[in-house]
Scaffold this motif. Structure first.
Motif, PDB file in Angstrom:
ATOM      1  N   GLY A 165      -7.829  -5.310   3.052  1.00 19.25           N
ATOM      2  CA  GLY A 165      -7.305  -3.950   2.961  1.00 19.25           C
ATOM      3  C   GLY A 165      -8.015  -3.194   1.850  1.00 19.25           C
ATOM      4  O   GLY A 165      -8.505  -3.778   0.893  1.00 19.25           O
ATOM      5  N   ASP A 166      -8.033  -1.896   2.006  1.00 23.46           N
ATOM      6  CA  ASP A 166      -8.598  -1.031   0.982  1.00 23.46           C
ATOM      7  C   ASP A 166      -7.547   0.044   0.725  1.00 23.46           C
ATOM      8  O   ASP A 166      -7.302   0.853   1.631  1.00 23.46           O
ATOM      9  CB  ASP A 166      -9.907  -0.423   1.514  1.00 23.46           C
ATOM     10  CG  ASP A 166     -10.675   0.337   0.454  1.00 23.46           C
ATOM     11  OD1 ASP A 166     -10.083   0.639  -0.594  1.00 23.46           O
ATOM     12  OD2 ASP A 166     -11.856   0.634   0.688  1.00 23.46           O
ATOM     13  N   PRO A 167      -6.843   0.061  -0.368  1.00 24.02           N
ATOM     14  CA  PRO A 167      -7.147  -0.525  -1.676  1.00 24.02           C
ATOM     15  C   PRO A 167      -6.487  -1.866  -2.014  1.00 24.02           C
ATOM     16  O   PRO A 167      -6.544  -2.278  -3.174  1.00 24.02           O
ATOM     17  CB  PRO A 167      -6.616   0.545  -2.632  1.00 24.02           C
ATOM     18  CG  PRO A 167      -5.369   1.040  -1.964  1.00 24.02           C
ATOM     19  CD  PRO A 167      -5.672   0.984  -0.478  1.00 24.02           C
ATOM     20  N   GLU A 168      -5.898  -2.578  -1.037  1.00 24.38           N
ATOM     21  CA  GLU A 168      -5.232  -3.835  -1.396  1.00 24.38           C
ATOM     22  C   GLU A 168      -6.210  -4.857  -1.999  1.00 24.38           C
ATOM     23  O   GLU A 168      -5.851  -5.632  -2.894  1.00 24.38           O
ATOM     24  CB  GLU A 168      -4.571  -4.464  -0.164  1.00 24.38           C
ATOM     25  CG  GLU A 168      -3.354  -3.707   0.352  1.00 24.38           C
ATOM     26  CD  GLU A 168      -3.707  -2.801   1.514  1.00 24.38           C
ATOM     27  OE1 GLU A 168      -4.789  -2.175   1.497  1.00 24.38           O
ATOM     28  OE2 GLU A 168      -2.886  -2.724   2.453  1.00 24.38           O
ATOM     29  N   TYR A 186      -5.765  -9.861   7.853  1.00 23.54           N
ATOM     30  CA  TYR A 186      -4.862  -8.975   7.120  1.00 23.54           C
ATOM     31  C   TYR A 186      -3.734  -8.628   8.072  1.00 23.54           C
ATOM     32  O   TYR A 186      -3.957  -7.964   9.084  1.00 23.54           O
ATOM     33  CB  TYR A 186      -5.677  -7.768   6.683  1.00 23.54           C
ATOM     34  CG  TYR A 186      -4.988  -6.469   6.308  1.00 23.54           C
ATOM     35  CD1 TYR A 186      -3.619  -6.270   6.334  1.00 23.54           C
ATOM     36  CD2 TYR A 186      -5.770  -5.398   5.908  1.00 23.54           C
ATOM     37  CE1 TYR A 186      -3.051  -5.065   5.986  1.00 23.54           C
ATOM     38  CE2 TYR A 186      -5.211  -4.175   5.557  1.00 23.54           C
ATOM     39  CZ  TYR A 186      -3.846  -4.027   5.610  1.00 23.54           C
ATOM     40  OH  TYR A 186      -3.294  -2.825   5.271  1.00 23.54           O
ATOM     41  N   ASN A 197      -5.679  -6.515  10.790  1.00 32.18           N
ATOM     42  CA  ASN A 197      -7.026  -6.027  10.487  1.00 32.18           C
ATOM     43  C   ASN A 197      -7.890  -7.244  10.222  1.00 32.18           C
ATOM     44  O   ASN A 197      -7.404  -8.270   9.744  1.00 32.18           O
ATOM     45  CB  ASN A 197      -7.013  -5.103   9.267  1.00 32.18           C
ATOM     46  CG  ASN A 197      -6.269  -3.810   9.569  1.00 32.18           C
ATOM     47  OD1 ASN A 197      -6.566  -3.130  10.536  1.00 32.18           O
ATOM     48  ND2 ASN A 197      -5.272  -3.502   8.769  1.00 32.18           N
ATOM     49  N   LYS A 200       0.695   4.697   2.064  1.00 36.23           N
ATOM     50  CA  LYS A 200      -0.173   5.339   3.070  1.00 36.23           C
ATOM     51  C   LYS A 200      -0.122   6.855   3.054  1.00 36.23           C
ATOM     52  O   LYS A 200      -1.081   7.508   3.423  1.00 36.23           O
ATOM     53  CB  LYS A 200       0.191   4.826   4.465  1.00 36.23           C
ATOM     54  CG  LYS A 200      -0.146   3.355   4.596  1.00 36.23           C
ATOM     55  CD  LYS A 200      -0.337   2.872   6.010  1.00 36.23           C
ATOM     56  CE  LYS A 200      -0.855   1.446   5.951  1.00 36.23           C
ATOM     57  NZ  LYS A 200      -0.879   0.733   7.188  1.00 36.23           N
ATOM     58  N   ASP A 210       0.860  -1.184   0.000  1.00 34.95           N
ATOM     59  CA  ASP A 210       0.000   0.000   0.000  1.00 34.95           C
ATOM     60  C   ASP A 210       0.903   1.244   0.000  1.00 34.95           C
ATOM     61  O   ASP A 210       2.119   1.129   0.168  1.00 34.95           O
ATOM     62  CB  ASP A 210      -0.848  -0.061   1.287  1.00 34.95           C
ATOM     63  CG  ASP A 210      -1.921   1.001   1.345  1.00 34.95           C
ATOM     64  OD1 ASP A 210      -2.193   1.669   0.336  1.00 34.95           O
ATOM     65  OD2 ASP A 210      -2.517   1.168   2.446  1.00 34.95           O
ATOM     66  N   ARG A 264     -10.377  -7.615   8.146  1.00 33.52           N
ATOM     67  CA  ARG A 264     -11.094  -7.362   6.884  1.00 33.52           C
ATOM     68  C   ARG A 264     -10.062  -7.271   5.786  1.00 33.52           C
ATOM     69  O   ARG A 264      -8.856  -7.256   6.051  1.00 33.52           O
ATOM     70  CB  ARG A 264     -11.798  -6.021   7.017  1.00 33.52           C
ATOM     71  CG  ARG A 264     -10.757  -5.015   7.547  1.00 33.52           C
ATOM     72  CD  ARG A 264     -11.135  -3.595   7.495  1.00 33.52           C
ATOM     73  NE  ARG A 264     -10.109  -2.761   8.108  1.00 33.52           N
ATOM     74  CZ  ARG A 264      -9.051  -2.270   7.511  1.00 33.52           C
ATOM     75  NH1 ARG A 264      -8.837  -2.514   6.220  1.00 33.52           N
ATOM     76  NH2 ARG A 264      -8.167  -1.526   8.138  1.00 33.52           N
ATOM     77  N   GLY A 289      -5.898   6.540   4.308  1.00 33.02           N
ATOM     78  CA  GLY A 289      -6.333   5.136   4.309  1.00 33.02           C
ATOM     79  C   GLY A 289      -5.570   4.306   3.296  1.00 33.02           C
ATOM     80  O   GLY A 289      -5.632   3.078   3.316  1.00 33.02           O
TER      81      GLY A 289
HETATM   82  N1  GLY Z   1      -4.935   0.058   3.134  1.00 33.05           N
HETATM   83  C1  GLY Z   1      -4.848  -0.013   4.533  1.00 33.05           C
HETATM   84  C2  GLY Z   1      -6.039  -0.547   5.195  1.00 33.05           C
HETATM   85  O1  GLY Z   1      -6.955  -1.039   4.567  1.00 33.05           O
HETATM   86  O2  GLY Z   1      -6.090  -0.500   6.420  1.00 33.05           O
END
Ligand code: GLY
Ligand code: AMP
Length: 424
Positions: free
Chosen positions: A287-290, A267, A283, A212, A210, A285, A224
């Motif tokens: 990742g966003d944007p992973e 994650y 995490n 950041k 990512d 869930r 994010g």
């Molecule tokens: N891209 C980092 C996150 O989803 O926490």
């Protein structure tokens, strides 16, 4: 089988896009519902209005529509126990229980678990008392890593360069009560590593890197995530093996042993130190944007795997398959992000961008009164392309970015730079 997907970001658009290609939806007549979704998700799913905080309302919808799988995208409903409520009503859910979601929801919980299970991570002190926290600073060297406990959307972490700054930050963090974790600073490059599990069987589910910081060259405030690519070749087979054996597998085992079996996606935010990979954070869930780049590479049927996790029979499935090509996503954000993003900016020419072969996932978009697409959040679009390697995927992603008409938007121009610098 009918599926309900919860969430509204770019991560959920990527999940919806992939779920819509699953056999149960594409071939067997199942319906994909999404709540609340977004205008991009509406291209793959039937949007429904549900109060996600009202677990009874979600369960009633699942019963009325004979939902066979609920996929929970974001962390907040997981930490709030939505998966527990839906499971108690008999619905298969992809996502951890409230107790298991503490791996994301409480930094102190995770640090204590790592200590019990001997998982490599930064040394730490966890305390609820300001005087104890101030005294504990003496046990660490600068820079000081200070984390307020609880879900903070990436904003609960301060890295203080001096002791005076650390003391001031601690006073600030304790002003509302609560708990703080002070950590040893780990040196290295960060990478995101994913695993799916039903609580017993664990499969690696891809790696990514990512970006950041908001600005080119990794400068400016944290966000994010401004873009990602997968695979992340810095996650060599050896590092992935170590991360699975020393970090992820012992965590899943410890959660099961302690009566909080973890199911869903885990994650792991890793720091690649010269003593090997160490855990920065978990995490509960994608990742966003992973997620967006993982979905571009996933060749297996997504619904099959998520359902197998939900039904605790992942061990009956072969490991999931990912293509060898690279995927890279560029986040287009609204001017002002990560501070106060400018809302309502018009967005056009997404078709032209997709004609290049790229996929544009919607994150913070909505339709205005006249039905035109406008920006409604900080991160707005995820322009995602594939290629033989990171450099080719990057070139294709920016080719698509440059077709898009989003005057009040901006993006980083260097997503993928670390990998491209390494490979020349
Ligand atoms: N891209 C980092 C996150 O989803 O926490
Ligand atoms: P977290 O919310 O725990 O992931 O922390 C946010 C960011 O702070 C991470 O992505 C790292 O860049 C940085 N960070 C957190 N913990 C440490 C640590 N112990 N050493 C160095 N950097 C850290």
């Amino acid at each position: 089988m009918h599926i309900l997907l919860l969430g509204s970001g770019g991560r959920e658009h990527a999940l919806a896009w992939k779920l819509a290609q699953s056999r149960c939806i594409a071939e067997e007549g199942g319906t994909l519902f999404a709540a609340p979704g977004n205008p991009g998700i509406a291209g793959h799913a039937q949007l429904v209005t549900l109060d996600i905080a009202n677990h009874g309302e979600v369960a009633a919808f699942c019963a009325a529509q004979s939902i066979g799988l609920v996929v929970i995208g974001p962390e907040a409903p997981l930490v709030d126990g939505l998966a527990d409520s839906l499971r108690a009503s008999g619905f298969p859910v992809f996502g951890p229980s409230r107790a298991a979601a503490q791996l994301e929801g409480s930094k102190g919980f995770t640090k204590d678990l790592c200590a019990r299970a001997n998982i490599p991570t930064a040394g730490y002190v966890r305390t609820k008392a300001l005087d104890e926290a101030l005294a504990a600073l003496g046990r660490f060297a600068a820079p000081y890593v200070l984390k307020a406990d609880g879900l903070a959307a990436g904003k609960g972490v301060v890295i203080a360069e001096t002791r005076a700054e650390a003391e001031e930050t601690l006073r600030d963090m304790f002003s509302g009560g609560g708990e703080v974790v002070i950590e040893e600073f780990m040196e290295g490059e960060e990478a995101s590593y994913f695993a799916i599990t039903d609580g017993a069987t664990i499969y690696a589910f891809g790696g990514a890197q990512d970006h950041k910081r908001v600005g080119d060259g990794d400068t400016g405030p944290n966000t994010g995530g401004m873009g990602a690519y997968s695979p992340a070749p810095i996650l060599t087979p050896q590092i992935r093996g170590e991360a699975m054996q020393r970090i992820i597998a012992p965590t899943i085992r410890a959660m099961a042993d302690e009566g909080m079996p973890y199911s869903g996606v885990l994650y792991a935010g890793l720091m690649l130190t010269n003593q090997g990979p160490k855990l920065v954070e978990y995490n509960c869930r994608f990742g966003d944007p992973e997620c967006q780049v993982l979905m571009m590479r996933l060749e297996s049927d997504l619904a099959d795997y998520l359902l197998a996790c939900a039904e605790r029979r992942l061990g009956t499935m072969p490991p999931p398959k990912f293509s060898d090509h690279s995927a890279l996503t560029v986040v287009m954000a609204a001017e002002g992000y990560p501070g106060t993003p400018q809302k309502g900016g018009t967005i056009g020419k997404l078709d032209a961008a997709e004609e290049t072969g790229a996929k544009v996932f919607h994150a913070g978009t909505s339709l205005d009164a006249s039905g035109s697409l406008v920006a409604s959040g900080g991160r707005v679009l995820n322009v995602t392309a594939t290629g033989q390697n990171t450099a080719e995927a990057q070139q294709r992603a920016y080719e698509a970015v440059d077709k898009i008409d989003f005057p009040s938007g901006f993006c980083r121009r260097d997503i993928g730079w670390r990998e491209i610098a390494r490979t020349g």
